[in-house]
Design a protein around this motif. Sequence first.
Motif, PDB file in Angstrom:
ATOM      1  N   LEU A 630       0.841  -1.200   0.000  1.00 31.88           N
ATOM      2  CA  LEU A 630       0.000   0.000   0.000  1.00 31.88           C
ATOM      3  C   LEU A 630       0.884   1.262   0.000  1.00 31.88           C
ATOM      4  O   LEU A 630       0.641   2.222  -0.738  1.00 31.88           O
ATOM      5  N   GLY A 634       0.868   2.156  -3.659  1.00 31.99           N
ATOM      6  CA  GLY A 634      -0.391   2.895  -3.637  1.00 31.99           C
ATOM      7  C   GLY A 634      -0.197   4.312  -4.170  1.00 31.99           C
ATOM      8  O   GLY A 634       0.921   4.750  -4.421  1.00 31.99           O
ATOM      9  N   ASP A 635      -1.307   5.014  -4.324  1.00 30.49           N
ATOM     10  CA  ASP A 635      -1.237   6.415  -4.744  1.00 30.49           C
ATOM     11  C   ASP A 635      -0.974   7.285  -3.527  1.00 30.49           C
ATOM     12  O   ASP A 635      -1.525   7.049  -2.455  1.00 30.49           O
ATOM     13  N   HIS A 653      -1.658   7.115   1.750  1.00 28.68           N
ATOM     14  CA  HIS A 653      -1.435   6.165   0.657  1.00 28.68           C
ATOM     15  C   HIS A 653      -2.754   5.460   0.391  1.00 28.68           C
ATOM     16  O   HIS A 653      -3.403   5.008   1.339  1.00 28.68           O
ATOM     17  N   VAL A 654      -3.137   5.352  -0.876  1.00 28.14           N
ATOM     18  CA  VAL A 654      -4.416   4.715  -1.220  1.00 28.14           C
ATOM     19  C   VAL A 654      -4.150   3.639  -2.269  1.00 28.14           C
ATOM     20  O   VAL A 654      -3.447   3.891  -3.253  1.00 28.14           O
ATOM     21  N   SER A 655      -4.728   2.451  -2.059  1.00 23.65           N
ATOM     22  CA  SER A 655      -4.506   1.378  -3.033  1.00 23.65           C
ATOM     23  C   SER A 655      -5.225   1.723  -4.338  1.00 23.65           C
ATOM     24  O   SER A 655      -6.186   2.504  -4.343  1.00 23.65           O
ATOM     25  N   GLU A 656      -4.772   1.100  -5.421  1.00 22.94           N
ATOM     26  CA  GLU A 656      -5.316   1.443  -6.733  1.00 22.94           C
ATOM     27  C   GLU A 656      -6.830   1.216  -6.790  1.00 22.94           C
ATOM     28  O   GLU A 656      -7.568   1.997  -7.388  1.00 22.94           O
ATOM     29  N   ARG A 658      -8.811   1.507  -4.335  1.00 16.99           N
ATOM     30  CA  ARG A 658      -9.371   2.404  -3.317  1.00 16.99           C
ATOM     31  C   ARG A 658     -10.062   1.653  -2.171  1.00 16.99           C
ATOM     32  O   ARG A 658     -10.897   2.193  -1.480  1.00 16.99           O
ATOM     33  N   GLU A 660      -8.242   0.226   0.279  1.00 16.74           N
ATOM     34  CA  GLU A 660      -7.384   0.352   1.455  1.00 16.74           C
ATOM     35  C   GLU A 660      -6.706   1.711   1.438  1.00 16.74           C
ATOM     36  O   GLU A 660      -6.377   2.228   0.359  1.00 16.74           O
ATOM     37  N   ALA A 661      -6.447   2.237   2.614  1.00 18.55           N
ATOM     38  CA  ALA A 661      -5.673   3.482   2.688  1.00 18.55           C
ATOM     39  C   ALA A 661      -4.922   3.518   4.014  1.00 18.55           C
ATOM     40  O   ALA A 661      -5.346   2.888   4.994  1.00 18.55           O
TER      41      ALA A 661
END
Length: 728
Positions: A630, A634-635, A653-656, A658, A660-661
């Motif tokens: 993540l 992640g983003d 941080h955000v998973s692709e 969305r 998880e963050a």
Amino acid sequence: MIVLDEKNRVFTLHTCATTYQMKADSHQVLLHTYYGPRVGNGDLSYLIRHADRGFSPNPSEAGRDRTYSLDTLPQEYATCGVGDFRIPSLEVEPADGSLLSDLRYRGVRRVPGKYALPGLPAFFGGDRWETLIVTLEDAASRVEVELLYGVLEDRDLITRAARITNRGDQTVYLHRADSLCLDFCQGEMDFITFDGCHVMERCMNRTRLRAGIQSVGSVRGTSSHHHNPFVILCQREAGEDYGTCYGAALLYSGNFAISAERTQMENNRLTMGLHPYHFRYALAPGESFTTPEAAMVCSIQGFGQMSRQFHRAIRENLIRAPRAGERRPVLVNHWEATEFHFDADKLVEIAGAAAALGTELFVLDDGWFGKRDSDYSGLGDWQVNQQKLPGGLGALAERIQALGMQFGLWVEPEMVSEDSDLYRAHPDWALGVPGRSRTLGRSQLVLDFSRREVREHIYRDLQKVLDSAEITYIKWDMNRSLTDVWSAALPPERQGEVFHRYVLGLYEMLEWLHRDYPEILIEGCSGGGGRFDAGMLYYTPQIWCSDNTDAIDRLRIQYGTSFCYPVGTMGAHVSAVPNAQTGRIVPMETRGVVAMCGTFGYEMDLRKCTGTERKIAARQIRTYKARWRLIQEGDYYRLTDPFGDGPYTAWQHVSEDRREALVSVVMGAVHAAQPFLALRLKGLDPQRSYRINGSRERYPGDALMNAGYPLPMPMGDYQSLQLYLEAK
Ligand code: GLA
């Protein structure tokens, strides 16, 4: 997508969200017509205003048309000395001693895939790319310029480079060869640069573009701690989540210049390339010179989106890490704990304490070779100091491996100490001008990496070291700026090539390492972040972000670094308190939260920690191992600006998908009776609801983004928290 309208000679590059266009006009001048939010394929040259401006000259072909002037028209690669008085892209000196370049359009072609830049770092990625090559020529000197454009559509990334070839029959000298020239038709803009010094790199500076030239650069031979080869030009109202901005990165690790020029027409030119200081490059007939690559992202949703596009492209199309897609090891480095004062037993004890908590890689830092008990001697003698490490690196590595850890090694191959066997044997291998004394930096000299025999000698010594033990990681350091730049291997008229040839030599040696040791992870370093640039990232997938390990200062350093570079490239470690650089005491939890926004590791002697601190470290390592994907893939969202005067710094941080963050918050110095604070999150799915840190309660994504999440009242300075969000 590249669209060629050959009839009207309009060439358009589309990415998902942006369009870039140029046009060869009736005088064969290649004009830049547009770069910005995506539009259709039509000819946008109507945007260009022609005006008769006093003292703006006209080429003879324009006849009586005084509105046609190179001085006012937007250029794709600017001419020199023939009517455009702004920053030129190319300065060439042919045999007659003139310094003109009157570049005219000769042809265009589209090529599938990405162009190659042999010997230089460049984005890669095969079929996902398209290439456009536009050829220009200065007829009088017979110098040809090929402008290379790469388009990576889904990342809104456009790369550029120029290949300059001498088609004439006499040697010409390049004085300037830029990688990028970008003319804007619009007016007011801000210029953002990332500046600093050793132990405080990449602090963000935003200024309004004023009349004239504003520039940053380096003449230190490295990209430097002082100015980063990455800048942003943006609309005055642009911010983290709104407004149009243009980020531009130079993939180069030596002298560079980036300038923004606001002109008489109140439009702007951005230029980027090798620094012209002491640059004079001979091109014999038939020879070519290739500029470093520049990479541009335009975002219409502010800096956040621009950064995320750079991050994805750098992660997927620039970095070459062994075992890509796998987690990199959590490391422990003994440098801040021992400096030069260690022996094998002490190192093994430090490693053992760290291994017990879950670290996976032990890095042997400076001091293991030659006569190296201080930084006054030993560089260049890459033979193990048997007094400190009896049995050599092999014996130490085995003891480390017995702890279940991998073994890594620090080297500084570009340097030599005056007090070293190498220098005594080859004094001319160091940069320096005969008859002048040499300038020292950290009491050391710089090896002439422009010379192949020097590189080969050092590489052979390194190979012996690397073959003597199972080494899975190298920290490649470089601890001074270049001075006295002169090479014993080149004639006087070619001394202007040394700075650049040095960088090419460095790149070549790093490429040998990739070829011969593809399994070794290389971390770049130059007194921390003195060479943190996109060029080095092609060879060293992570770079020690700063010698400043104070977690509160790191908030700013890592924030500034994040505008272009992904968190997985930033070497970040938990270190001891009071911090060696600032004397500040920051809680262990907070030091971990900050280091986790990087490659994560420890730069301390964990034996000396209290039991509670060791428990915290073990928990941090578990958290990192659980969340690394993540964090690293992640983003990344900046939630606040640590340069502002807000009470805390936060990022996310955000998973692709969305689902998880991970939100990280670091509070500043505490005050009594603080107001209630709610942190607005970003990048979540507004339709989903999220559990926070395993709570039963679910929080709607849209509410978390629009209304926020209440933060607890801190007790004590520099407290932190992490929120792990999981959608149902
Ligand atoms: C540089 C690096 C440090 C350390 C020392 C060793 O300053 O940035 O991390 O490796 O050199 O001399």
